[in-house]
Design a protein around this motif. Sequence first.
Motif, PDB file in Angstrom:
ATOM      1  N   ARG A  59       3.082 -12.348  67.929  1.00 66.06           N
ATOM      2  CA  ARG A  59       3.665 -13.631  68.330  1.00 66.06           C
ATOM      3  C   ARG A  59       4.984 -13.865  67.614  1.00 66.06           C
ATOM      4  O   ARG A  59       5.974 -14.258  68.216  1.00 66.06           O
ATOM      5  CB  ARG A  59       2.697 -14.763  68.016  1.00 66.06           C
ATOM      6  CG  ARG A  59       3.266 -16.129  68.331  1.00 66.06           C
ATOM      7  CD  ARG A  59       2.274 -17.227  67.943  1.00 66.06           C
ATOM      8  NE  ARG A  59       2.852 -18.519  68.185  1.00 66.06           N
ATOM      9  CZ  ARG A  59       3.540 -19.215  67.282  1.00 66.06           C
ATOM     10  NH1 ARG A  59       3.742 -18.728  66.077  1.00 66.06           N
ATOM     11  NH2 ARG A  59       4.035 -20.384  67.586  1.00 66.06           N
ATOM     12  N   ARG A  60       5.008 -13.617  66.305  1.00 66.59           N
ATOM     13  CA  ARG A  60       6.238 -13.824  65.547  1.00 66.59           C
ATOM     14  C   ARG A  60       7.351 -12.902  66.017  1.00 66.59           C
ATOM     15  O   ARG A  60       8.506 -13.307  66.129  1.00 66.59           O
ATOM     16  CB  ARG A  60       5.982 -13.630  64.063  1.00 66.59           C
ATOM     17  CG  ARG A  60       5.136 -14.720  63.466  1.00 66.59           C
ATOM     18  CD  ARG A  60       4.778 -14.403  62.038  1.00 66.59           C
ATOM     19  NE  ARG A  60       3.716 -15.273  61.589  1.00 66.59           N
ATOM     20  CZ  ARG A  60       3.768 -15.963  60.476  1.00 66.59           C
ATOM     21  NH1 ARG A  60       4.822 -15.883  59.699  1.00 66.59           N
ATOM     22  NH2 ARG A  60       2.770 -16.730  60.129  1.00 66.59           N
ATOM     23  N   MET A  61       7.002 -11.643  66.304  1.00 68.68           N
ATOM     24  CA  MET A  61       8.012 -10.707  66.793  1.00 68.68           C
ATOM     25  C   MET A  61       8.516 -11.137  68.169  1.00 68.68           C
ATOM     26  O   MET A  61       9.706 -11.022  68.465  1.00 68.68           O
ATOM     27  CB  MET A  61       7.432  -9.295  66.845  1.00 68.68           C
ATOM     28  CG  MET A  61       7.191  -8.696  65.477  1.00 68.68           C
ATOM     29  SD  MET A  61       6.369  -7.099  65.538  1.00 68.68           S
ATOM     30  CE  MET A  61       7.615  -6.112  66.307  1.00 68.68           C
ATOM     31  N   GLY A  62       7.623 -11.636  69.011  1.00 64.20           N
ATOM     32  CA  GLY A  62       8.024 -12.118  70.324  1.00 64.20           C
ATOM     33  C   GLY A  62       8.933 -13.328  70.241  1.00 64.20           C
ATOM     34  O   GLY A  62       9.908 -13.443  70.988  1.00 64.20           O
ATOM     35  N   LYS A  63       8.621 -14.244  69.332  1.00 64.72           N
ATOM     36  CA  LYS A  63       9.477 -15.419  69.148  1.00 64.72           C
ATOM     37  C   LYS A  63      10.865 -15.003  68.663  1.00 64.72           C
ATOM     38  O   LYS A  63      11.871 -15.552  69.106  1.00 64.72           O
ATOM     39  CB  LYS A  63       8.844 -16.388  68.144  1.00 64.72           C
ATOM     40  CG  LYS A  63       7.663 -17.121  68.683  1.00 64.72           C
ATOM     41  CD  LYS A  63       8.130 -18.133  69.676  1.00 64.72           C
ATOM     42  CE  LYS A  63       7.059 -19.149  69.949  1.00 64.72           C
ATOM     43  NZ  LYS A  63       7.498 -20.113  70.934  1.00 64.72           N
ATOM     44  N   ARG A  64      10.929 -14.041  67.737  1.00 63.70           N
ATOM     45  CA  ARG A  64      12.221 -13.571  67.232  1.00 63.70           C
ATOM     46  C   ARG A  64      13.018 -12.910  68.360  1.00 63.70           C
ATOM     47  O   ARG A  64      14.210 -13.145  68.520  1.00 63.70           O
ATOM     48  CB  ARG A  64      12.015 -12.587  66.090  1.00 63.70           C
ATOM     49  CG  ARG A  64      13.312 -12.193  65.419  1.00 63.70           C
ATOM     50  CD  ARG A  64      13.148 -11.218  64.274  1.00 63.70           C
ATOM     51  NE  ARG A  64      11.992 -11.493  63.438  1.00 63.70           N
ATOM     52  CZ  ARG A  64      11.066 -10.583  63.125  1.00 63.70           C
ATOM     53  NH1 ARG A  64      11.172  -9.353  63.572  1.00 63.70           N
ATOM     54  NH2 ARG A  64      10.045 -10.898  62.351  1.00 63.70           N
ATOM     55  N   PHE A  65      12.331 -12.094  69.166  1.00 60.47           N
ATOM     56  CA  PHE A  65      13.009 -11.448  70.290  1.00 60.47           C
ATOM     57  C   PHE A  65      13.504 -12.482  71.292  1.00 60.47           C
ATOM     58  O   PHE A  65      14.610 -12.362  71.827  1.00 60.47           O
ATOM     59  CB  PHE A  65      12.060 -10.466  70.981  1.00 60.47           C
ATOM     60  CG  PHE A  65      12.654  -9.832  72.202  1.00 60.47           C
ATOM     61  CD1 PHE A  65      13.559  -8.812  72.088  1.00 60.47           C
ATOM     62  CD2 PHE A  65      12.315 -10.291  73.468  1.00 60.47           C
ATOM     63  CE1 PHE A  65      14.115  -8.227  73.208  1.00 60.47           C
ATOM     64  CE2 PHE A  65      12.871  -9.727  74.590  1.00 60.47           C
ATOM     65  CZ  PHE A  65      13.771  -8.688  74.458  1.00 60.47           C
TER      66      PHE A  65
END
Length: 103
Positions: A59-65
């Motif tokens: 989720r965190r990686m998706g939000k950053r992307f």
Amino acid sequence: MPILDIYNLRARLLPAVIGIAPAIAFAAISISWSEVSLPQVIATAAVAVLFVAASDIARRMGKRFERNMLASTGGRPIMTLLRHADPVLETRTKERYRPTFPK
């Protein structure tokens, strides 16, 4: 917000499960299943914790992307297509789509 509601299960936990499934399959094959002992129960609980942690990391990686994508494209793709200055769609098509989106 509950930790394991339907949205979290489908949108966050399921992709993490798909990503970690090969490691779980390998672990399931290599474990002796003739008798279940305390270390196997602890390992199972640890895997469950890893699922939740992996879903949070995903989720965190998706939000950053998403932040990077929105910064590089100037906004959400559908909204940039519907702007008056965008030449991709005809004006008539844009006017037809605009009422379907909430304001």
